[in-house]
Motif scaffolding. Structure first.
Motif, short mmCIF file in Angstrom:
data_model
loop_
_atom_site.label_atom_id
_atom_site.label_comp_id
_atom_site.label_asym_id
_atom_site.label_seq_id
_atom_site.Cartn_x
_atom_site.Cartn_y
_atom_site.Cartn_z
N LEU A 54 0.85 -1.18 0.00
CA LEU A 54 0.00 0.00 0.00
C LEU A 54 0.88 1.23 0.00
O LEU A 54 2.04 1.18 0.44
CB LEU A 54 -0.90 0.01 1.24
CG LEU A 54 -1.81 -1.19 1.46
CD1 LEU A 54 -2.48 -1.11 2.82
CD2 LEU A 54 -2.84 -1.30 0.35
N ALA A 55 0.33 2.36 -0.46
CA ALA A 55 1.11 3.60 -0.49
C ALA A 55 1.60 3.97 0.91
O ALA A 55 2.73 4.44 1.08
CB ALA A 55 0.26 4.73 -1.08
N ASP A 60 5.81 4.69 5.22
CA ASP A 60 6.39 4.24 6.49
C ASP A 60 7.86 3.87 6.30
O ASP A 60 8.71 4.23 7.12
CB ASP A 60 5.63 3.01 7.02
CG ASP A 60 4.23 3.37 7.51
OD1 ASP A 60 3.97 4.56 7.73
OD2 ASP A 60 3.41 2.44 7.66
N PHE A 61 8.15 3.14 5.23
CA PHE A 61 9.52 2.71 4.98
C PHE A 61 10.44 3.90 4.70
O PHE A 61 11.57 3.97 5.20
CB PHE A 61 9.54 1.75 3.79
CG PHE A 61 10.91 1.24 3.43
CD1 PHE A 61 11.45 0.17 4.12
CD2 PHE A 61 11.65 1.83 2.41
CE1 PHE A 61 12.73 -0.31 3.80
CE2 PHE A 61 12.91 1.36 2.09
CZ PHE A 61 13.45 0.29 2.78
N ALA A 62 9.95 4.84 3.88
CA ALA A 62 10.77 6.00 3.48
C ALA A 62 10.71 7.13 4.50
O ALA A 62 11.40 8.14 4.31
CB ALA A 62 10.29 6.51 2.12
N GLN A 63 9.89 6.95 5.55
CA GLN A 63 9.70 7.99 6.56
C GLN A 63 9.29 9.30 5.88
O GLN A 63 9.85 10.37 6.14
CB GLN A 63 10.97 8.19 7.40
CG GLN A 63 11.36 6.95 8.19
CD GLN A 63 12.58 7.17 9.06
OE1 GLN A 63 13.48 7.94 8.72
NE2 GLN A 63 12.63 6.47 10.18
N ALA A 64 8.30 9.17 5.00
CA ALA A 64 7.81 10.31 4.23
C ALA A 64 6.32 10.51 4.46
O ALA A 64 5.61 9.58 4.86
CB ALA A 64 8.07 10.08 2.74
N LYS A 65 5.85 11.71 4.21
CA LYS A 65 4.43 12.00 4.29
C LYS A 65 3.77 11.69 2.96
O LYS A 65 4.42 11.64 1.92
CB LYS A 65 4.22 13.48 4.65
CG LYS A 65 4.74 13.87 6.03
CD LYS A 65 4.47 15.34 6.31
CE LYS A 65 4.99 15.73 7.69
NZ LYS A 65 4.74 17.17 7.98
N VAL A 70 5.73 9.60 -2.71
CA VAL A 70 5.13 8.33 -3.07
C VAL A 70 4.51 8.40 -4.47
O VAL A 70 4.54 7.42 -5.22
CB VAL A 70 4.08 7.90 -2.03
CG1 VAL A 70 2.87 8.82 -2.02
CG2 VAL A 70 3.64 6.45 -2.28
N ASP A 71 3.97 9.56 -4.84
CA ASP A 71 3.41 9.72 -6.18
C ASP A 71 4.49 9.54 -7.24
O ASP A 71 4.26 8.90 -8.28
CB ASP A 71 2.78 11.11 -6.33
CG ASP A 71 1.49 11.25 -5.52
OD1 ASP A 71 0.94 10.21 -5.11
OD2 ASP A 71 1.06 12.40 -5.30
#
Length: 271
Positions: A54-55, A60-65, A70-71
């Protein structure tokens, strides 16, 4: 949030030898397709453990919002034709790594994760990935080859006592035997003063399944359990009303010598 319940039975632990060091050679192969190091590492994790994601799991893995990062990653996957997406409720989507290219890059071209599967299987894989993301430092054995090496070469368990399933080859009378077909996470950890212990897991896809599925899983693993001095099993679920029953069943199963059958479920309360 994925929930985990710990179940353990023990007597004498087995010895252990450390395995191979981590191989990062796949990074360059995936960077050729425009993926960053973080994206390539996530693709390896997904390919080995679930095949789907899932996005929010990438975030979570990349510690990104949620948003641009993700896009951008999903656009690269689409442009490279490395995955397919399937819409879920409330505009959510699950992404399935289907391209042989990704699996070949990590050295496991024939992993069955890239094949299409039923909804329950996909749910167990998403929960599996959640667990791996929450516990990234554990020493996992995600492939059939690694599990076979662990049990037959290191722990000296006969091949005939490992959980297996025979598949008939199309248009042929021959059968192919596969091992650990559930592909639930399996790892070792230093929880015992006498050495690392193998941890098994069971992933519950939802509250609509019955305790019989869990019992059948235990029975499949019974010959292997009988070979081990320590049996530790984690029950992984998101929503479940039967984890306590599963815990009681696990202890009853082990204490009965791994011979408990579905006809004996009424006896569990006496253990």
């Amino acid at each position: 949030m994925t929930q985990i319940k710990n179940m353990q039975e023990s007597s004498q632990p087995h010895p252990w030898k450390r395995g191979r060091s981590f191989d990062s050679s796949y990074l360059q192969d995936l960077k050729v397709y425009g993926y960053s190091e973080t994206e390539a590492a996530f693709l390896r994790l997904v390919a080995l453990h679930s095949g789907v994601f899932l996005a929010r799991q990438f975030n979570d893995f990349a510690q990104a919002k949620a948003g641009k990062r993700v896009d951008s990653f999903l656009k690269k996957l689409e442009a490279n034709r490395h995955c397919k997406s399937y819409r879920l409720a409330k505009n959510a989507a699950v992404f399935h790594l289907t391209s042989r290219v990704v699996y070949r890059a990590i050295g496991h071209e024939h992993l069955r994760h890239r094949r299409s599967h039923q909804v329950d299987y996909v749910k167990t894989k998403l929960l599996t990935l959640d667990y791996v993301l929450q516990n990234p430092t554990l020493r996992y054995f995600p492939t059939e080859e690694e599990k076979l090496h662990l049990f037959t070469r290191v722990l000296n368990v006969p091949l005939s006592e490992l959980p297996s399933r025979a598949y008939r080859t199309p248009h042929s009378p021959s059968k192919t035997v596969r091992y650990f077909v559930d592909k639930y996470p399996l790892f070792v950890s230093d929880v015992s003063p006498c050495g690392p212990v193998v941890h098994f897991t069971y992933v519950d896809p939802g509250p609509y399944t019955t305790i019989i599925e869990f019992l059948n899983h235990l029975r499949t693993y019974a010959p292997l359990f009988l070979r081990l001095g320590v049996i530790r099993l984690l029950y992984i679920y998101q929503v479940s009303d039967k984890w306590k029953q599963a815990q009681d069943l696990f202890h009853a199963f082990v204490r009965s010598g791994c011979h408990l059958g579905s006809q004996d479920l009424d006896l569990v309360k006496y253990f």
